[in-house]
Design a protein around this motif. Structure first.
Motif, PDB file in Angstrom:
ATOM      1  N   UNK A   9     -35.844  36.865  -8.447  1.00  0.00           N
ATOM      2  CA  UNK A   9     -36.627  37.813  -7.660  1.00  0.00           C
ATOM      3  C   UNK A   9     -36.620  39.223  -8.233  1.00  0.00           C
ATOM      4  N   UNK A  10     -35.764  39.486  -9.223  1.00  0.00           N
ATOM      5  CA  UNK A  10     -35.724  40.802  -9.823  1.00  0.00           C
ATOM      6  C   UNK A  10     -34.773  41.749  -9.122  1.00  0.00           C
ATOM      7  N   UNK A  11     -34.828  43.038  -9.449  1.00  0.00           N
ATOM      8  CA  UNK A  11     -33.903  44.029  -8.889  1.00  0.00           C
ATOM      9  C   UNK A  11     -34.148  44.232  -7.396  1.00  0.00           C
ATOM     10  N   UNK A  40     -36.586  41.775 -14.907  1.00  0.00           N
ATOM     11  CA  UNK A  40     -37.006  43.120 -14.523  1.00  0.00           C
ATOM     12  C   UNK A  40     -38.096  43.096 -13.454  1.00  0.00           C
ATOM     13  N   UNK A  41     -38.647  41.886 -13.193  1.00  0.00           N
ATOM     14  CA  UNK A  41     -39.692  41.751 -12.182  1.00  0.00           C
ATOM     15  C   UNK A  41     -39.629  40.350 -11.592  1.00  0.00           C
ATOM     16  N   UNK A  58     -34.140  44.827 -22.818  1.00  0.00           N
ATOM     17  CA  UNK A  58     -33.416  45.155 -21.591  1.00  0.00           C
ATOM     18  C   UNK A  58     -33.782  46.535 -21.044  1.00  0.00           C
ATOM     19  N   UNK A  59     -33.617  46.668 -19.737  1.00  0.00           N
ATOM     20  CA  UNK A  59     -33.608  47.952 -19.067  1.00  0.00           C
ATOM     21  C   UNK A  59     -32.265  48.064 -18.346  1.00  0.00           C
ATOM     22  N   UNK A  60     -31.949  49.269 -17.880  1.00  0.00           N
ATOM     23  CA  UNK A  60     -30.619  49.495 -17.307  1.00  0.00           C
ATOM     24  C   UNK A  60     -30.795  50.084 -15.898  1.00  0.00           C
ATOM     25  N   UNK A  61     -30.257  49.374 -14.951  1.00  0.00           N
ATOM     26  CA  UNK A  61     -30.475  49.692 -13.539  1.00  0.00           C
ATOM     27  C   UNK A  61     -29.170  50.165 -12.911  1.00  0.00           C
ATOM     28  N   UNK A  62     -29.246  51.307 -12.246  1.00  0.00           N
ATOM     29  CA  UNK A  62     -28.077  51.840 -11.562  1.00  0.00           C
ATOM     30  C   UNK A  62     -28.326  51.734 -10.052  1.00  0.00           C
ATOM     31  N   UNK A  63     -27.654  50.772  -9.404  1.00  0.00           N
ATOM     32  CA  UNK A  63     -27.922  50.517  -7.980  1.00  0.00           C
ATOM     33  C   UNK A  63     -27.361  51.612  -7.094  1.00  0.00           C
ATOM     34  N   UNK A  90     -17.777  54.260 -16.439  1.00  0.00           N
ATOM     35  CA  UNK A  90     -17.220  54.055 -15.101  1.00  0.00           C
ATOM     36  C   UNK A  90     -18.292  53.919 -14.026  1.00  0.00           C
ATOM     37  N   UNK A  91     -19.541  54.150 -14.386  1.00  0.00           N
ATOM     38  CA  UNK A  91     -20.629  54.056 -13.419  1.00  0.00           C
ATOM     39  C   UNK A  91     -21.230  52.649 -13.445  1.00  0.00           C
ATOM     40  N   UNK A  92     -21.482  52.097 -12.278  1.00  0.00           N
ATOM     41  CA  UNK A  92     -22.013  50.727 -12.186  1.00  0.00           C
ATOM     42  C   UNK A  92     -23.409  50.654 -12.793  1.00  0.00           C
ATOM     43  N   UNK A  93     -23.636  49.610 -13.582  1.00  0.00           N
ATOM     44  CA  UNK A  93     -24.931  49.458 -14.255  1.00  0.00           C
ATOM     45  C   UNK A  93     -25.268  47.969 -14.366  1.00  0.00           C
ATOM     46  N   UNK A  94     -26.468  47.627 -13.918  1.00  0.00           N
ATOM     47  CA  UNK A  94     -26.953  46.259 -14.040  1.00  0.00           C
ATOM     48  C   UNK A  94     -27.948  46.177 -15.191  1.00  0.00           C
ATOM     49  N   UNK A  95     -28.097  44.969 -15.735  1.00  0.00           N
ATOM     50  CA  UNK A  95     -29.031  44.744 -16.838  1.00  0.00           C
ATOM     51  C   UNK A  95     -30.298  44.072 -16.295  1.00  0.00           C
ATOM     52  N   UNK A  96     -31.459  44.623 -16.652  1.00  0.00           N
ATOM     53  CA  UNK A  96     -32.748  44.012 -16.330  1.00  0.00           C
ATOM     54  C   UNK A  96     -33.429  43.626 -17.633  1.00  0.00           C
TER      55      UNK A  96
END
Length: 764
Positions: A9-11, A40-41, A58-63, A90-96
């Motif tokens: 379903x994506x981010x 990513x979608x 890739x893109x980088x998503x910070x929730x 130290x910052x949370x990052x997801x991969x798209x």
């Protein structure tokens, strides 16, 4: 535990991916290291696909720390996307990634997150919508991501949420997240070490209280698209598409060049006359009506049924296209010799195959009317590889126990179904194998099936529950014991109502209407020994007549009964009940009838009332007892006008057994439905009364089921009165005309509810 999360379903998005953020936060709260790699979608309905010839970027998503799944939050930014990775480790990052769920699993496993150590488990989901049944699962990107992880030799779980409203309630979603985390942790902790499971597909219903509802092991329902339901919708070809416009122009140029003088070739007529097919575009628009219908019509135990009932389903899977028609495995496919119409082949051999979900079945009902119907029901409900029939041992003796441990091959832990007469059931084996052995009878149930116990059960229940429906639908019974006719007066000392009634009849006061009673031996069946009486003298004559017949039994070689249709062993316990007069008679038909209702009890204790009820008619027209012979003895009463049990009738004709729903009752369909509803209510409460109030004499077993035959008589007002409850009812009285519709359908339902539910649907 290091968990890699992906989905199709994506981010996070209130409109397309409302659940993943909640699950990740719940897993993190439970102390797990969670890595996230998502498309990513939206990539739903893509299955386990990869896009070849494309560089995946890739893109980088910070929730955001929190996420609002409500549709009203769709326009609000909740998380940010960047083209380059964050330098702050130290910052949370997801991969798209601009790929498929399967690609996300591959890339997440092998190209990111190495600093967290090896991935222990891949969770694909939660999907925005259920992935129950084969139609959804075969196309699911959620399952595709889990399957890709499984073929990468990683434990994987596909998780889907079955929503019933798109108005996403954060409270319900959070509860589903907590529940899902518990299921995930439980599955991981008990993952089979024998490699029998590669992945699980889990479906969680988004309903209130999901954490308190059961989680069931289920199979996946095999279903199909409807024959008349295409999944694509035709739309007009777009004239704005440049490539298509250029191609169309070139087709026109080619046509003109081939014949400049032909007006048709110059494009003066429609395109349809020049091409085989009209030009159309196709839009994905599946119709799910037949899919949902297949779930509604399916028996219990599958994933679609479980979610529909509000349960969480867990389906173990292997990462392969599993086999069908396994009964053919090891057999040779016989091909014709070239040039010959005959098929010749090498001698065939058979290899024994036992799938994981397999049980043995001993079906020896000893009734030629029912036995083939039970075998047919098994064949209809289960594929041939799901069960193996056991042969009745040649040493088996009717009326004696059949040892299951001696019949089962290899070991005594094999799942086994036994459908036999009560006396043949191996109760010791049943007791020692509660998880693997299923039998077709409860061990203790005389609280209902013995006539002198039935009223005691009802009386005790009604005393504590005066508003019970049983109070007005079960006639009071006077139970007594009698060995010899000369002691009848002593036997009736406590039968206060009976004695008072007979005394009123004897007084014959002006205006008094004779009250008739029906006498039944407490342990007889099939109508044996039933008599009518209205005075103490008539009752005395009945018992004296039985004693005379009993004395003649010594001359009977069999010694099993007497000419009056009663077995001497039954002559001890008796019940007397007020005779229901007048009964309901059909318009234009003065034959008395009663209703036979089949009830299935499963485990401890689910009660199912079978809708296909029978109406069993007396062989002769109804005449009020004593009419024309007031005060006469029992011999003056023609019992065939009063007894509706077909076993006793000498004048059975084609109309003796009919389908209840075809009866022309004065109140029509509404009256039939009212009667059925009341029958269901009375039957359900009768079994509840036995299970709760008479546990010494009625004890359901979790690994048993039983079919009972309940008889009801309708009084003149259409009120159904429960007459008796029969164990191992006589199905043959149904006859041939209604055999398939009633009895075959009953046993198919029994196998679906009881057998499939026991062997293929167990709680996690």
């Amino acid at each position: 535990m290091h968990i890699l999360v992906t989905n199709d379903d994506g981010p996070p998005s209130p409109t397309s991916s409302p659940y993943v953020h909640s699950l990740v936060r719940e897993l993190q709260k439970n102390g797990h290291a969670v890595s996230v790699c998502l498309p990513h979608t939206q990539r739903s309905w893509i299955g386990k696909a990869h896009m070849i010839g494309q560089t995946v970027k890739p893109l980088y998503y910070r929730p955001s720390e929190t996420f609002d799944p409500s549709p009203s939050a769709a326009s609000r930014a909740q998380g940010t996307t960047y083209a380059r990775p964050n330098k702050n480790r130290n910052e949370e990052e997801w991969i798209l990634v601009d790929g498929t769920p399967a690609s996300c699993a591959q890339i997440g496993l092998h190209h990111f997150f190495q600093e967290k150590g090896p991935v222990d488990l891949v969770v694909s989901g939660p999907n925005y919508g259920r992935n129950t049944t084969a139609v959804f699962a075969l196309s699911s990107g959620t399952l595709g991501g889990a399957l890709e992880a499984a073929v990468c030799r990683k434990k994987a779980i596909a998780l889907s949420y079955a929503f019933f409203s798109r108005n996403h309630d954060p409270t319900i979603i959070d509860a589903a997240g907590r529940h899902s985390a518990r299921v995930i942790e439980k599955l991981y902790a008990q993952w089979p070490e024998d490699k029998s499971v590669d992945l699980y597909t889990v479906n969680v219903p988004l309903i209130e209280g999901v954490e308190e509802r059961k989680t069931l092991w289920t199979g996946m329902l095999q279903n199909y698209w409807g024959e008349g339901g295409p999944c694509f919708e035709e739309v007009e070809g777009s004239v704005g598409d440049e490539d298509e416009e250029e191609e169309r122009i070139r087709e026109g140029e080619e046509s003109r060049a081939s014949n400049g003088l032909d007006s048709k070739a110059n494009g003066d007529v429609g395109e349809e006359s020049q091409t085989r097919y009209p030009h159309r575009h196709f839009k994905w628009a599946p119709r799910f009506t037949d899919v949902y219908k297949s779930v509604e019509e399916s028996p219990p135990g599958n994933d679609g049924w479980a979610v529909k009932e509000g349960f969480t389903s867990v389906t173990p899977m292997k990462a392969n296209f599993w086999h069908a028609a396994t009964h053919l495995h090891g057999e040779e496919l016989k091909l014709s010799v070239p040039g010959s119409s005959r098929g010749t082949a090498m001698p065939s051999s058979t290899l024994i195959y036992r799938p994981k979900q397999h049980f043995y079945a001993l079906i020896a009902y000893e009734d030629p009317y029912v036995q083939p119907l039970i075998l047919s029901a098994l064949k209809k409900i289960f594929p041939p590889e799901a069960y193996t029939l056991l042969s009745l041992p040649t040493s088996a003796v009717p009326g004696e126990t059949i040892s299951l441990s001696e019949l089962l091959p290899d070991n005594n832990n094999s799942p086994v179904l036994q459908i036999t007469p009560y006396e043949a059931i191996d109760w010791e084996y049943v007791d020692s194998h509660p998880e693997t052995c299923l039998v077709n009878s409860y061990m203790l149930r005389k609280a209902l099936i013995r006539k002198h116990f039935l009223w005691a059960t009802v009386e005790q229940w009604v005393a504590k529950r005066p508003q019970s429906v049983l109070k007005t639908h079960v006639k009071r019974s006077e139970a007594f014991e009698l060995d010899y006719a000369e002691f009848l007066d002593d036997a009736l000392v406590e039968a206060f109502d009976l004695r008072a009634s007979l005394e009123r009849n004897a007084s014959a006061e002006a205006g008094h209407k004779t009250e008739w009673w029906i006498l039944k031996p407490g342990m007889s069946d099939r109508g044996q020994g039933i008599r009518l009486f209205s005075s103490m003298e008539e009752l005395q004559e009945i018992f004296e007549g039985w004693e005379e017949d009993s004395e003649d039994e010594d001359e009977d070689e069999d010694g099993n009964g007497n000419g009056n249709g009663i077995t001497t062993s039954h002559l001890r316990h008796f019940v007397a009940q007020p005779y229901i007069h007048p009964p309901l008679l059909l318009p234009g038909d003065n034959h008395k009838f009663h209703i036979r209702t089949y009830v299935l009890c499963v485990g401890s204790l689910d009660v199912y009332v079978y809708r296909e009820m029978l109406a069993l008619f007396a062989g002769k027209p109804y005449v009020a007892p004593g009419a024309g012979a007031p005060g006469g003895a029992d011999g003056d009463i023609d019992l065939e006008a009063h007894l509706t049990n077909t076993c006793l009738q000498r004048s059975i004709d084609d109309g003796t057994v009919r389908r209840f729903w075809d009866l022309p009752l004065a109140g029509g369909v509404e009256q039939r439905e009212r009667i059925f509803a009341r029958v269901c209510e009375v039957a359900g409460e009768a079994f509840e009364a036995a299970a709760r109030g008479s546990r010494v004499h009625f004890r359901p077993l979790a690994n048993a089921f039983e079919v009972f035959g309940l008889d009801f008589l309708l009084d003149a007002e259409g009120c159904p009165w429960l007459l008796e409850v029969n164990a191992f009812p006589d199905f043959a009285q149904t006859g041939e005309e209604l055999r398939d519709r009633v009895v075959r359908g009953l046993w198919e339902g029994v196998v679906e509810r009881a057998v499939e539910g026991f062997f293929f649907s167990q709680e996690l």
